[in-house]
Scaffold this active site. Structure first.
Site, short mmCIF file in Angstrom:
data_model
loop_
_atom_site.label_atom_id
_atom_site.label_comp_id
_atom_site.label_asym_id
_atom_site.label_seq_id
_atom_site.Cartn_x
_atom_site.Cartn_y
_atom_site.Cartn_z
N CYS A 123 -7.13 -4.61 -3.76
CA CYS A 123 -6.11 -5.51 -4.31
C CYS A 123 -6.51 -6.97 -4.09
O CYS A 123 -7.42 -7.46 -4.75
CB CYS A 123 -4.73 -5.19 -3.75
SG CYS A 123 -3.42 -5.90 -4.76
N HIS A 225 -4.08 0.13 -4.93
CA HIS A 225 -4.03 0.38 -3.48
C HIS A 225 -4.33 1.85 -3.18
O HIS A 225 -3.42 2.66 -3.05
CB HIS A 225 -2.64 0.02 -2.93
CG HIS A 225 -2.47 -1.43 -2.64
ND1 HIS A 225 -2.83 -1.99 -1.44
CD2 HIS A 225 -1.99 -2.44 -3.41
CE1 HIS A 225 -2.58 -3.30 -1.47
NE2 HIS A 225 -2.07 -3.60 -2.65
N GLU A 227 -5.19 3.23 -0.46
CA GLU A 227 -4.69 3.68 0.86
C GLU A 227 -3.25 4.19 0.76
O GLU A 227 -2.82 4.99 1.58
CB GLU A 227 -4.82 2.55 1.90
CG GLU A 227 -3.74 1.49 1.90
CD GLU A 227 -3.81 0.50 0.73
OE1 GLU A 227 -4.71 0.65 -0.13
OE2 GLU A 227 -2.96 -0.40 0.67
#
Ligand code: MN
Length: 248
Positions: A123, A225, A227
């Site tokens: 990001c 993102h 994660e």
């Protein structure tokens, strides 16, 4: 058993005062969990938040950090201050963190040129990587985007499609050319650093991933993102896995 690489995470989503007025810097635990679960050992590398330290000192600190770690992960966070790409701020610019920008730009440049360590940017991380290595970002994409990039759905949900370029690192781990990812950004890559290529885009032409053309070195930036959906999404799990493997 192969050695587990040490992954330095550059962080501090923002500097906020807690209810006792202490300023704390922090990062989502999901980054370090994703590194751990992908075979790496995470370590946090804090930004020096003080004017007392000049760039020579920061360069020394950065060299030391890079001598310890096997790769760096640039985490998400604030907008990039446009002064780092020689522009004035436009009215739609969001919150910025110039101490963090300056520190991360120095570390990223050194990691890329001197120590040639693998880099994963997430990001803000893809944007930081872009600016640090000589490209530019859009300060705000609301005038050029025609789909939602600041998603209304929860963080665990993916929300828009991306098209992945064939023969890219991403194409090797994705089941399909078109896949869905989450989206929490209003800035995006505008011009690429030298030796990089675009490896994913949305239908409205926003750049969602960049990679170094030379696949012998690992340098990948993603605008979403991974994660956040690490535990439920194999594609995003693979992103951390190929990064950690490249750091071995
Ligand atoms: Mn997006």
């Amino acid at each position: 058993m192969s050695k587990r690489p040490l992954i330095g995470i550059l962080y501090s989503d923002c500097a906020v005062r807690d209810n006792e007025m202490r300023i704390r810097t922090y990062v989502s635990r999901k980054y370090s969990n994703a590194v751990l679960l992908s075979g790496g050992d995470p370590i946090l590398l804090p930004t020096p938040f003080t004017h007392e330290i000049n760039n020579d000192e920061i360069s020394r600190l950065s060299e030391r950090y890079l001598s310890l770690v096997d790769g760096i992960l640039l985490a998400g966070g604030e907008d990039i201050h446009p002064k780092f790409q020689d522009e004035d701020p436009i009215p739609a610019l969001g919150a910025v963190n110039p101490f963090r920008d300056n520190f991360e730009i120095i570390v990223t440049k050194q990691a890329y040129t001197n120590s040639q360590k693998p880099i994963l940017g997430v990001c803000r991380g893809i944007q930081l990587m872009t600016v640090a290595l000589g490209g530019k970002v859009h300060q705000d994409i609301s005038d050029i985007a025609s789909i939602q990039h600041s998603q209304s759905s929860p963080r665990w949900a993916s929300s828009h499609y991306i098209e992945i370029k064939p023969n890219s690192r991403l194409s090797q781990i994705a089941d399909n050319k078109i896949i869905m990812v989450n989206s929490f950004h209003h800035q995006a890559v505008k011009t690429l650093p030298k030796n990089f290529e675009i490896t994913a885009k949305t239908s409205d032409g926003i750049i969602e991933a960049i990679e170094l053309k030379d696949k012998n070195r690992f340098c990948l930036g993603v605008q979403w993102h991974p994660e956040e959906t690490f535990e439920t999404d194999d594609f995003n799990k693979e992103i951390f896995k190929i990064f950690v493997n490249a750091c071995k």
